[in-house]
Design a protein around this motif. Sequence first.
Motif, mmCIF file in Angstrom:
data_model
loop_
_atom_site.group_PDB
_atom_site.id
_atom_site.type_symbol
_atom_site.label_atom_id
_atom_site.label_comp_id
_atom_site.label_asym_id
_atom_site.label_seq_id
_atom_site.Cartn_x
_atom_site.Cartn_y
_atom_site.Cartn_z
ATOM 1 N N PHE A 60 36.788 41.897 42.280
ATOM 2 C CA PHE A 60 36.118 43.156 42.592
ATOM 3 C C PHE A 60 35.964 43.963 41.308
ATOM 4 C CE2 PHE A 60 38.761 42.982 46.734
ATOM 5 C CZ PHE A 60 37.776 42.285 47.406
ATOM 6 N N PHE A 61 34.918 44.821 41.266
ATOM 7 C CA PHE A 61 34.655 45.706 40.143
ATOM 8 C C PHE A 61 34.811 47.150 40.612
ATOM 9 C CE2 PHE A 61 31.174 47.190 36.951
ATOM 10 C CZ PHE A 61 32.140 47.512 35.999
ATOM 11 N N SER A 62 35.662 47.938 39.933
ATOM 12 C CA SER A 62 35.968 49.297 40.365
ATOM 13 C C SER A 62 34.746 50.207 40.416
ATOM 14 C CB SER A 62 37.015 49.925 39.429
ATOM 15 O OG SER A 62 38.269 49.302 39.574
ATOM 16 N N ARG A 63 33.720 49.884 39.644
ATOM 17 C CA ARG A 63 32.548 50.764 39.607
ATOM 18 C C ARG A 63 31.591 50.554 40.776
ATOM 19 N NH1 ARG A 63 31.089 50.670 33.064
ATOM 20 N NH2 ARG A 63 33.168 51.404 32.400
ATOM 21 N N ASP A 64 31.841 49.541 41.577
ATOM 22 C CA ASP A 64 30.948 49.233 42.695
ATOM 23 C C ASP A 64 31.335 50.047 43.931
ATOM 24 O OD1 ASP A 64 29.717 47.425 41.023
ATOM 25 O OD2 ASP A 64 30.678 45.664 41.904
ATOM 26 N N THR A 65 31.344 51.361 43.805
ATOM 27 C CA THR A 65 31.836 52.212 44.879
ATOM 28 C C THR A 65 30.836 52.410 46.012
ATOM 29 O OG1 THR A 65 31.067 54.189 43.719
ATOM 30 C CG2 THR A 65 33.333 53.483 43.296
ATOM 31 N N LYS A 66 29.568 52.123 45.762
ATOM 32 C CA LYS A 66 28.533 52.405 46.761
ATOM 33 C C LYS A 66 27.878 51.134 47.299
ATOM 34 C CE LYS A 66 27.434 57.094 45.235
ATOM 35 N NZ LYS A 66 27.841 57.754 46.491
ATOM 36 N N GLU A 67 28.659 50.051 47.371
ATOM 37 C CA GLU A 67 28.175 48.795 47.935
ATOM 38 C C GLU A 67 26.920 48.299 47.205
ATOM 39 O OE1 GLU A 67 28.108 46.751 52.381
ATOM 40 O OE2 GLU A 67 28.121 48.922 52.176
ATOM 41 N N GLN A 68 26.892 48.552 45.899
ATOM 42 C CA GLN A 68 25.849 48.029 45.026
ATOM 43 C C GLN A 68 26.501 47.643 43.712
ATOM 44 O OE1 GLN A 68 23.283 46.214 43.994
ATOM 45 N NE2 GLN A 68 22.002 47.468 45.339
ATOM 46 N N THR A 77 26.815 38.460 32.460
ATOM 47 C CA THR A 77 27.129 37.213 31.758
ATOM 48 C C THR A 77 28.625 36.945 31.783
ATOM 49 O OG1 THR A 77 25.220 37.512 30.300
ATOM 50 C CG2 THR A 77 26.936 35.999 29.558
ATOM 51 N N ALA A 78 29.416 38.005 31.552
ATOM 52 C CA ALA A 78 30.869 37.856 31.549
ATOM 53 C C ALA A 78 31.442 37.749 32.955
ATOM 54 C CB ALA A 78 31.510 39.027 30.819
ATOM 55 N N TRP A 79 30.739 38.317 33.912
ATOM 56 C CA TRP A 79 31.211 38.343 35.303
ATOM 57 C C TRP A 79 30.086 37.820 36.205
ATOM 58 C CZ3 TRP A 79 36.264 39.660 35.956
ATOM 59 C CH2 TRP A 79 36.874 40.344 34.899
ATOM 60 N N PRO A 80 29.888 36.512 36.243
ATOM 61 C CA PRO A 80 28.807 35.936 37.060
ATOM 62 C C PRO A 80 28.977 36.301 38.533
ATOM 63 C CG PRO A 80 29.700 34.304 35.531
ATOM 64 C CD PRO A 80 30.628 35.472 35.495
ATOM 65 N N ILE A 81 27.862 36.516 39.193
ATOM 66 C CA ILE A 81 27.909 36.926 40.594
ATOM 67 C C ILE A 81 28.208 35.724 41.490
ATOM 68 C CG2 ILE A 81 26.328 38.828 40.182
ATOM 69 C CD1 ILE A 81 24.127 37.194 41.451
ATOM 70 N N PHE A 82 28.775 36.014 42.652
ATOM 71 C CA PHE A 82 29.052 34.995 43.653
ATOM 72 C C PHE A 82 28.092 35.182 44.820
ATOM 73 C CE2 PHE A 82 31.113 33.848 47.689
ATOM 74 C CZ PHE A 82 31.308 32.492 47.473
ATOM 75 N N TYR A 83 27.385 34.099 45.157
ATOM 76 C CA TYR A 83 26.505 34.149 46.314
ATOM 77 C C TYR A 83 26.389 32.779 46.949
ATOM 78 C CZ TYR A 83 22.447 34.407 49.325
ATOM 79 O OH TYR A 83 21.614 34.319 50.412
ATOM 80 N N TRP A 115 32.659 45.460 48.754
ATOM 81 C CA TRP A 115 32.839 45.241 47.317
ATOM 82 C C TRP A 115 32.147 43.946 46.913
ATOM 83 C CZ3 TRP A 115 34.992 49.223 44.742
ATOM 84 C CH2 TRP A 115 35.797 50.113 45.455
ATOM 85 N N PRO A 116 31.134 43.998 46.037
ATOM 86 C CA PRO A 116 30.495 42.763 45.564
ATOM 87 C C PRO A 116 31.508 41.822 44.907
ATOM 88 C CG PRO A 116 29.137 44.652 45.022
ATOM 89 C CD PRO A 116 30.437 45.202 45.542
ATOM 90 N N LEU A 117 31.258 40.523 45.036
ATOM 91 C CA LEU A 117 32.182 39.494 44.545
ATOM 92 C C LEU A 117 31.646 38.838 43.283
ATOM 93 C CD1 LEU A 117 33.009 37.877 48.000
ATOM 94 C CD2 LEU A 117 34.587 39.225 46.590
ATOM 95 N N TYR A 118 32.566 38.578 42.343
ATOM 96 C CA TYR A 118 32.210 38.012 41.038
ATOM 97 C C TYR A 118 33.192 36.918 40.642
ATOM 98 C CZ TYR A 118 29.997 42.660 40.496
ATOM 99 O OH TYR A 118 29.275 43.806 40.659
ATOM 100 N N TYR A 119 32.757 36.105 39.658
ATOM 101 C CA TYR A 119 33.649 35.232 38.899
ATOM 102 C C TYR A 119 33.980 35.915 37.569
ATOM 103 C CZ TYR A 119 31.929 31.338 41.854
ATOM 104 O OH TYR A 119 31.599 30.502 42.887
ATOM 105 N N PHE A 120 34.920 35.330 36.820
ATOM 106 C CA PHE A 120 35.192 35.760 35.450
ATOM 107 C C PHE A 120 34.935 34.594 34.514
ATOM 108 C CE2 PHE A 120 38.553 36.840 32.103
ATOM 109 C CZ PHE A 120 37.694 37.669 31.398
ATOM 110 N N PHE A 121 34.146 34.817 33.461
ATOM 111 C CA PHE A 121 33.720 33.721 32.581
ATOM 112 C C PHE A 121 34.898 33.063 31.870
ATOM 113 C CE2 PHE A 121 34.513 36.702 29.328
ATOM 114 C CZ PHE A 121 34.440 36.077 28.091
ATOM 115 N N ASN A 122 36.032 33.772 31.760
ATOM 116 C CA ASN A 122 37.177 33.234 31.031
ATOM 117 C C ASN A 122 38.180 32.536 31.945
ATOM 118 O OD1 ASN A 122 38.258 32.797 28.468
ATOM 119 N ND2 ASN A 122 39.690 34.502 28.655
ATOM 120 N N ASP A 123 37.843 32.363 33.215
ATOM 121 C CA ASP A 123 38.621 31.501 34.111
ATOM 122 C C ASP A 123 38.075 30.092 33.965
ATOM 123 O OD1 ASP A 123 40.223 33.513 35.055
ATOM 124 O OD2 ASP A 123 39.192 33.737 36.968
#
Length: 282
Positions: A60-68, A77-83, A115-123
């Motif tokens: 989760f990203f703390s800045r995604d407070t408004k479901e966007q 690039t650093a946090w690829p989206i999950f879909y 909360w939008p879902l992401y990966y982390f490029f360094n995993d």
Amino acid sequence: MKKSIFLLFTSISLLSSCSSDDSDTIIDPDPTPDVNAVRLVTDPTFGNILTDADGMSLYFFSRDTKEQSECNNDCKTAWPIFYKADLTLDDGLDAADFGVITRTDGDKQNTYKGWPLYYFFNDNVAGDTNGDKVGNNWYIAKPDYSLMYAEAQLIGRDSDGNDQNFTSEYVVGDELTFYMTSSTGRTIYAFVNDTKDDNNYTAQDFSNDPIWPIFHIDIDRLPSILDRNDFGTIDVFGRTQLTYKGRPLYYFGQDTNRGDNYGVSVPSPGIWPVVNTDITPL
């Protein structure tokens, strides 16, 4: 000689016939089990976490407070989206908690409790959780957070009722401020006139509770920036209220949408501050 040729032809015919008949009933001796698109995996540090089908951690990203999503360009690039369009889930996960947004760049992205879902490029391998607490605004995705840690612009209202931006010092201006929310993104506040472990706002008959409802939830799992030992509870006329560093916690009744923090300017800026790790203990 003719008899031998006939027997050979008959054997080949029978073998072909048996192979054809059995082809519809052959069972793979080592079938690959179906794996859900979102898995519920037990991590030794974080407990239950959300991963993709391959066991790669989601965030989760703390800045995604408004479901966007607020993660774009280099951030993406650093946090690829999950879909995943076909979002199959492990047992223990509720389909009602998942959704899909269309990002400003046009891509679709899955969400959990908004909360939008992401990966982390360094995993690099399944089980890596290297993205947790990066920038104090990225956290491993868990299904059981009691609270979330947000980072957003504080938006109150001026004397005419128009939206007005405030800084963390509660003066007019633009700044991203950290603060706690419910697991679904509702802003949490404190009251400057409260004293240590003492609610000085709520009326005994709770007649003013709809304006500033007292907040309580059983603390289970917290984002890693928050310390469980900083939380406590008090009794308020027979009801339980959660405290943080001795400060009773509240919602604001007029925060009607996810991500609202209009309480920061009521009745004047700073009387009802948001709550973060920098708040002074009572």
